[in-house]
Design a protein around this motif. Structure first.
Motif, PDB file in Angstrom:
ATOM      1  N   VAL A  39     -22.903  -2.638   5.945  1.00 34.12           N
ATOM      2  CA  VAL A  39     -22.405  -4.039   6.676  1.00 34.12           C
ATOM      3  C   VAL A  39     -20.864  -3.923   6.339  1.00 34.12           C
ATOM      4  N   GLY A  40     -20.562  -3.588   5.024  1.00 37.99           N
ATOM      5  CA  GLY A  40     -18.931  -3.737   4.699  1.00 37.99           C
ATOM      6  C   GLY A  40     -18.160  -2.883   5.390  1.00 37.99           C
ATOM      7  N   TYR A  41     -18.716  -1.771   5.491  1.00 41.32           N
ATOM      8  CA  TYR A  41     -17.597  -0.630   6.108  1.00 41.32           C
ATOM      9  C   TYR A  41     -17.977  -0.190   7.840  1.00 41.32           C
ATOM     10  N   VAL A  42     -19.090   0.216   7.989  1.00 42.07           N
ATOM     11  CA  VAL A  42     -19.345   0.524   9.220  1.00 42.07           C
ATOM     12  C   VAL A  42     -18.907  -0.190  10.313  1.00 42.07           C
ATOM     13  N   PRO A  43     -19.515  -1.478  10.513  1.00 42.45           N
ATOM     14  CA  PRO A  43     -18.913  -2.623  11.292  1.00 42.45           C
ATOM     15  C   PRO A  43     -17.569  -2.537  11.261  1.00 42.45           C
ATOM     16  N   PHE A  44     -16.935  -2.881  10.137  1.00 38.20           N
ATOM     17  CA  PHE A  44     -15.567  -3.241   9.875  1.00 38.20           C
ATOM     18  C   PHE A  44     -14.579  -2.051  10.445  1.00 38.20           C
ATOM     19  N   LEU A  45     -14.981  -0.858  10.295  1.00 38.04           N
ATOM     20  CA  LEU A  45     -14.099   0.159  10.690  1.00 38.04           C
ATOM     21  C   LEU A  45     -14.128   0.226  12.234  1.00 38.04           C
ATOM     22  N   ALA A  46     -15.217  -0.058  12.899  1.00 39.04           N
ATOM     23  CA  ALA A  46     -15.308  -0.195  14.322  1.00 39.04           C
ATOM     24  C   ALA A  46     -14.613  -1.254  14.903  1.00 39.04           C
ATOM     25  N   LYS A 255      -3.730  -7.623  12.767  1.00 37.57           N
ATOM     26  CA  LYS A 255      -5.161  -7.433  13.217  1.00 37.57           C
ATOM     27  C   LYS A 255      -5.983  -7.167  12.232  1.00 37.57           C
ATOM     28  N   LEU A 256      -5.739  -6.566  11.123  1.00 40.29           N
ATOM     29  CA  LEU A 256      -6.724  -5.989  10.134  1.00 40.29           C
ATOM     30  C   LEU A 256      -7.177  -7.266   9.207  1.00 40.29           C
ATOM     31  N   LEU A 257      -6.132  -8.012   9.079  1.00 43.72           N
ATOM     32  CA  LEU A 257      -6.425  -9.272   8.456  1.00 43.72           C
ATOM     33  C   LEU A 257      -7.183 -10.230   9.004  1.00 43.72           C
ATOM     34  N   ASP A 258      -7.228 -10.032  10.286  1.00 43.17           N
ATOM     35  CA  ASP A 258      -8.111 -10.966  11.169  1.00 43.17           C
ATOM     36  C   ASP A 258      -9.543 -10.474  11.219  1.00 43.17           C
ATOM     37  N   VAL A 259      -9.425  -9.241  11.362  1.00 44.37           N
ATOM     38  CA  VAL A 259     -10.915  -8.718  11.212  1.00 44.37           C
ATOM     39  C   VAL A 259     -11.646  -8.497   9.888  1.00 44.37           C
ATOM     40  N   THR A 260     -10.902  -8.484   8.650  1.00 48.87           N
ATOM     41  CA  THR A 260     -11.330  -8.829   7.539  1.00 48.87           C
ATOM     42  C   THR A 260     -12.084 -10.065   7.296  1.00 48.87           C
ATOM     43  N   ALA A 261     -11.334 -11.099   7.808  1.00 53.47           N
ATOM     44  CA  ALA A 261     -12.107 -12.454   7.496  1.00 53.47           C
ATOM     45  C   ALA A 261     -13.475 -12.352   7.850  1.00 53.47           C
ATOM     46  N   ARG A 262     -13.658 -12.061   9.165  1.00 50.12           N
ATOM     47  CA  ARG A 262     -15.168 -11.882   9.612  1.00 50.12           C
ATOM     48  C   ARG A 262     -16.155 -10.835   8.929  1.00 50.12           C
ATOM     49  N   SER A 263     -15.512  -9.762   8.307  1.00 52.10           N
ATOM     50  CA  SER A 263     -16.298  -8.883   7.539  1.00 52.10           C
ATOM     51  C   SER A 263     -16.581  -9.317   6.111  1.00 52.10           C
ATOM     52  N   VAL A 264     -15.762 -10.107   5.459  1.00 50.49           N
ATOM     53  CA  VAL A 264     -16.158 -10.817   4.337  1.00 50.49           C
ATOM     54  C   VAL A 264     -17.117 -11.583   4.565  1.00 50.49           C
ATOM     55  N   ALA A 265     -17.022 -12.576   5.627  1.00 46.59           N
ATOM     56  CA  ALA A 265     -18.103 -13.463   5.679  1.00 46.59           C
ATOM     57  C   ALA A 265     -19.522 -12.561   5.989  1.00 46.59           C
ATOM     58  N   ARG A 266     -19.364 -11.543   6.824  1.00 46.52           N
ATOM     59  CA  ARG A 266     -20.501 -10.590   7.275  1.00 46.52           C
ATOM     60  C   ARG A 266     -21.257 -10.141   5.965  1.00 46.52           C
ATOM     61  N   VAL A 267     -20.414  -9.553   4.999  1.00 44.48           N
ATOM     62  CA  VAL A 267     -21.144  -9.015   4.105  1.00 44.48           C
ATOM     63  C   VAL A 267     -21.724  -9.990   2.936  1.00 44.48           C
ATOM     64  N   GLN A 268     -21.225 -11.121   2.825  1.00 43.33           N
ATOM     65  CA  GLN A 268     -21.934 -11.896   1.998  1.00 43.33           C
ATOM     66  C   GLN A 268     -23.391 -12.537   2.559  1.00 43.33           C
TER      67      GLN A 268
END
Length: 372
Positions: A39-46, A255-268
């Protein structure tokens, strides 16, 4: 020699910029099925690849296949990988102030609030930023596991049950907590917990309950679960090589900052939802779920009371750093802030949580200067 050649190739790649969809390396020592990987890496890298229109594309190495947990920080600084997961409990000497925050998480009771408090601390505290920069890296976001429980090979209900047991721990606070119970803290990596329990080199592990079903799949080996909530374990989900972060330019950093915000939420959210599923599945598999008696509960309350008061000064003395009380205070205040913020939204709604994280943290980060 292999490490030097890999770093050289990576450095040459960075010199060409990101105009030609270069392939970069991302590393985690966790298994493909672990939440921080799946959840933290696979979708984030995509998401990163899509947001940058293929200009930044990472190849993921999991299960420590590129570098192990203990040397990830150094490998990132040396440009062996450009992105990786760092657990400060494995690098207390290199990241003493960040390690202090991991110890303070022993008193945490809301893992989502704790993760977002860590993320905000990482992105706003100059001392934390300088600590990572010293190792040629830039830290971007934090995670918190769900509250740790005690997973064992035999029943543990009271103080007498735990005395003498060999218990896997992660970090100073957990080490001292276990020792205070008359047990023996054992430091092994997450990847070695399963085999350690199976061989008998450890009797229990302190870990979050999602490890029962995903990642380590500990429900295949442990026999009992003691429902004593013993804080959380923290780490930094996304740590970048500093040169890489600089060379990709402000547009891609945004762009990386923006997608990171969603990924942090997704992981938790994934962590929270996985807890009840793992405990239900463990019970169905025949694992015994034990409630701790008053002796264990009281011992935990007493130990927690001393963590916040004593650990900052101890870190200063033992790690030879300037008094980090200011960092501890900021983190604890942010935990309270995020606990209140999360009360106002549906914490299972990814869009709502991601928007809150973006508005409160990532939108305020200046992509033209942060980490440079």
């Amino acid at each position: 020699m292999k490490k030097i050649l890999t770093a050289t190739v990576a450095s040459l790649t960075l010199m060409t910029g990101v105009a030609h969809a270069d392939k970069y390396q991302a590393t985690t020592w966790l298994a493909p099925s672990h939440i921080l990987t799946s959840v933290g890496y696979v979708p984030f890298l995509a998401d990163v690849k899509a947001a940058t229109k293929g200009k930044i594309d990472f190849e993921l190495y999991s299960s420590g296949s590129l570098v192990p947990a203990q040397t990830t920080l150094g490998a990132l600084g040396d440009n062996v990988a450009q992105l990786g997961l760092v657990a400060t409990s494995y690098t207390p000497s290199e990241l003493p102030i960040s390690g202090l925050i991991n110890d303070l998480a022993f008193v945490a009771q809301n893992d989502m609030a704790t993760a977002f408090a860590l993320t905000e601390t990482v992105l706003t505290n100059k001392r934390i930023q300088a600590e990572f920069a010293k190792h040629g890296t830039v830290a971007l976001a934090g995670y918190s596991t769900p509250t740790y429980l005690m997973l064992c090979m035999r029943d543990v209900r009271d103080l007498n049950d735990v005395k003498g047991l060999k218990i896997r721990t992660a970090g100073t606070a957990q080490n001292e907590w276990v020792a205070s119970l008359g047990a023996v803290p054992v430091a092994v990596t997450a990847a070695d917990v399963y085999s350690g329990l199976e061989r008998g080199s450890i009797d229990c592990t302190l870990t979050d309950p999602t490890s029962l079903e995903t990642g380590l799949k500990l429900w295949e080996v442990v026999k009992t679960i003691t429902m004593l909530e013993q804080g959380t374990s923290l780490g930094v989900t996304y740590v970048y090589n500093k040169d890489f972060w600089s060379d990709i330019g402000p547009e891609n950093r945004r762009k990386l900052l923006d997608v990171t915000a969603r990924s942090v939420a997704r992981v938790q959210i994934a962590y929270s939802q996985a807890v009840s599923k793992a405990l239900k599945g463990s019970k169905e598999r025949g694992l015994k779920i034990n409630e701790p008696d008053a002796s264990l509960v009281q011992a935990l309350a007493k130990f927690r009371a001393g963590v916040v008061d004593s650990y900052p000064s101890r870190t200063a003395k033992e790690r030879r750093v300037q008094d980090p009380t200011d960092v501890a205070k900021q983190f604890l205040e942010l935990q309270s802030k995020w606990t209140k913020l999360l009360e106002g939204i549906d914490v299972n709604n990814e869009d709502a949580v991601a928007k809150l994280v973006a508005d409160e943290i990532f939108s305020k980060v200046d992509e033209k200067s942060f980490g440079l």
